[in-house]
Design a protein around this motif. Structure first.
Motif, mmCIF file in Angstrom:
data_model
loop_
_atom_site.group_PDB
_atom_site.id
_atom_site.type_symbol
_atom_site.label_atom_id
_atom_site.label_comp_id
_atom_site.label_asym_id
_atom_site.label_seq_id
_atom_site.Cartn_x
_atom_site.Cartn_y
_atom_site.Cartn_z
ATOM 1 N N UNK A 1 -0.948 -6.320 30.862
ATOM 2 C CA UNK A 1 -2.189 -6.190 30.011
ATOM 3 C C UNK A 1 -2.299 -7.535 29.360
ATOM 4 N N UNK A 2 -3.594 -7.682 28.862
ATOM 5 C CA UNK A 2 -4.085 -9.036 28.175
ATOM 6 C C UNK A 2 -3.221 -8.968 26.974
ATOM 7 N N UNK B 1 -3.467 -16.874 31.736
ATOM 8 C CA UNK B 1 -2.488 -16.025 32.533
ATOM 9 C C UNK B 1 -2.244 -14.607 31.761
ATOM 10 N N UNK B 2 -2.098 -14.835 30.454
ATOM 11 C CA UNK B 2 -2.025 -13.639 29.608
ATOM 12 C C UNK B 2 -3.232 -12.567 29.913
ATOM 13 N N UNK B 3 -4.224 -13.250 29.679
ATOM 14 C CA UNK B 3 -5.320 -12.526 30.072
ATOM 15 C C UNK B 3 -5.582 -11.566 31.256
ATOM 16 N N UNK C 1 -13.433 -8.098 35.985
ATOM 17 C CA UNK C 1 -13.721 -7.355 34.896
ATOM 18 C C UNK C 1 -13.147 -8.167 33.548
ATOM 19 N N UNK C 2 -11.894 -8.855 33.698
ATOM 20 C CA UNK C 2 -11.466 -9.665 32.457
ATOM 21 C C UNK C 2 -12.238 -10.838 32.351
ATOM 22 N N UNK C 3 -12.800 -11.350 33.243
ATOM 23 C CA UNK C 3 -13.788 -12.612 32.973
ATOM 24 C C UNK C 3 -15.386 -12.169 32.931
ATOM 25 N N UNK C 4 -15.565 -10.737 32.949
ATOM 26 C CA UNK C 4 -17.136 -10.269 32.589
ATOM 27 C C UNK C 4 -17.991 -10.652 33.425
ATOM 28 N N UNK C 5 -17.737 -10.650 34.855
ATOM 29 C CA UNK C 5 -18.449 -11.200 36.003
ATOM 30 C C UNK C 5 -18.769 -9.778 36.690
ATOM 31 N N UNK D 1 -3.403 -11.751 21.281
ATOM 32 C CA UNK D 1 -3.731 -13.232 21.021
ATOM 33 C C UNK D 1 -4.652 -13.732 22.022
ATOM 34 N N UNK D 2 -4.850 -13.638 23.336
ATOM 35 C CA UNK D 2 -5.866 -14.127 24.342
ATOM 36 C C UNK D 2 -7.182 -13.333 23.815
ATOM 37 N N UNK D 3 -7.168 -11.972 23.406
ATOM 38 C CA UNK D 3 -8.168 -11.293 23.091
ATOM 39 C C UNK D 3 -8.932 -12.017 21.914
ATOM 40 N N UNK D 4 -8.012 -12.325 20.748
ATOM 41 C CA UNK D 4 -8.521 -13.001 19.559
ATOM 42 C C UNK D 4 -9.248 -14.511 19.957
ATOM 43 N N UNK D 5 -8.520 -15.050 20.708
ATOM 44 C CA UNK D 5 -9.189 -16.540 21.303
ATOM 45 C C UNK D 5 -10.503 -16.226 21.845
#
Length: 391
Positions: free
Chosen positions: A2-3, A55-57, A86-90, A6-10
């Motif tokens: 899972x993401x 990669x973490x995301x 989904x993760x890239x919001x596309x 830290x990646x979410x904060x970025x």
């Protein structure tokens, strides 16, 4: 995997316009090609991520991300591509995945374009309340999608058009003390138009926003926006759409020199550009009358009031109300109370039927103490509209 937090904060700390990069011409080419490696590189550039952070995301290690970006590895299974989208919001279809949610989204865009067009027709036909009712839900859905990070070009452009349409429709149905709301809605489309760098689109948005600013009493800002819209207008037809509104704003500001210059150019274009509901001799006559009075030349307006040309096309109902009030004002300046009373009686009837509180307020000001019956009739009609709006 899972993401990570830290990646979410970025992502949260990146530019508020970061997601809009998917709507640029460069991004459109990359997305159209479906090249996942290039898509990942663009995403990292927009959000300032390293390959490790991306990669973490996505749940991959740096080596795997690097291999995808270099075209050495491909992601073929539907589940992985759906997760990446989904993760890239596309929208998933951009990565070759078709699902029910994405199909619904594309249908919404097609439906939304029709909604904007039909709402404008309704407003021009004197049904601005219905236009507002149609546009509110569409704007809410599009803004929710943007808030979720989905900022495809089609979403952004449609959102800008819907916001402008909503603001203009609200400008018809709100009383004067609330017209700043209409201006705020049209103004919310300016960043999108500016971001795209499309002159015609920017000119259109600035034109509508400038007119709502004028109606809300922000005259200097209105002239500024409308002059900018005229500069950006890519052709005579687009410029002709701006000039009548700029003339009206210049008159309201009391700038007689600018008013005369713009009116002269507008009149010259009447022979060159196809007439519309605003750009036509009939509408220009009303703009001349009001501007002359506002710039201290009532005597000239009185001489012109009887010289109204016949409409060259079907006049939108609200424009007929506007013209009646302006003519009544000029007739009162000429001490023609009977003529003014006749105009205002017709204006009260039409403004009430079309639910135009702002125009009822104009009638009350035009009638003043000279025509108390017309003033009171407009006031009673306005009170009824206020009660209905409050309910």
């Amino acid at each position: 995997m899972r993401p990570s937090d830290g990646a979410a904060v970025v992502l949260r700390s990146s530019s508020r316009f970061a997601a809009w990069h998917w709507a640029t011409g460069q991004a459109q080419q990359i997305l159209a090609a479906g090249d996942l490696g290039r898509i990942l590189r663009l995403f990292r550039a927009v959000h300032g991520l390293s390959q490790t952070e991306l990669g973490q995301l996505l749940g991959y290690d740096k080596t795997y991300v690097s291999a995808i970006e270099l075209g050495k590895r491909s992601v073929e299974d539907v589940g992985s591509r759906r997760r990446i989208a989904d993760q890239l919001r596309l929208p998933p279809h951009l990565l070759g995945v078709t699902d029910e949610a994405d199909t619904d989204h594309r249908a919404m865009l097609q439906f939304g374009e029709s909604t904007v067009r039909l709402a404008e027709i309704a407003r021009q036909s004197g049904h601005a309340t219905e236009a507002v009712a149609e546009l509110w839900p569409l704007v809410a859905r599009l803004e929710a999608r943007l808030e979720d990070g989905h900022a495809e070009r089609g979403v952004l452009r449609l959102l800008a058009q819907a916001r402008v349409g909503l603001g203009v429709a609200l400008g018809n149905v709100l009383p004067e003390e609330r017209l700043a709301t209409a201006a705020r809605w049209t103004g919310k489309s300016l960043p999108i138009a500016s971001y795209f760098g499309d002159r015609a689109f920017s000119s259109s948005v600035l034109r509508m926003h400038g007119n709502e600013l004028r109606k809300a009493g922000m005259k200097g800002a209105a002239v500024d926006r409308l002059q900018h819209a005229a500069v950006l207008a890519p052709d005579p037809t687009a410029r002709a759409a701006v000039l009548p509104l700029l003339a009206r704003a210049a008159g309201a500001l009391g700038d007689g020199t600018l008013f005369d210059t713009v009116v002269s150019e507008t009149a010259a274009l009447l022979e060159e550009v196809e007439h519309t509901s605003l750009f036509n001799p009939y509408a220009l006559h009303e703009i001349r009358l009001r501007g002359l009075v506002a710039t201290g030349r009532a005597d000239m307006a009185i001489r012109l009031v009887e010289q109204a040309p016949e409409p060259t096309m079907t006049v939108a109902p609200q424009w007929r109300v506007i013209e009646l009030i302006t003519v009544a004002h000029v007739r009162l300046l000429a001490d023609d109370r009977d003529g003014a009373s006749t105009c205002l009686e017709a204006a009260v009837f039409e403004a009430t039927r079309q639910r135009l509180p702002h125009q009822l307020q104009r009638i009350m000001r035009a009638a003043g103490d000279q025509l108390p019956a017309s003033r009171d009739a407009a006031g009673h009609a306005l009170d009824r509209l206020r009660q209905e709006m409050a309910a």
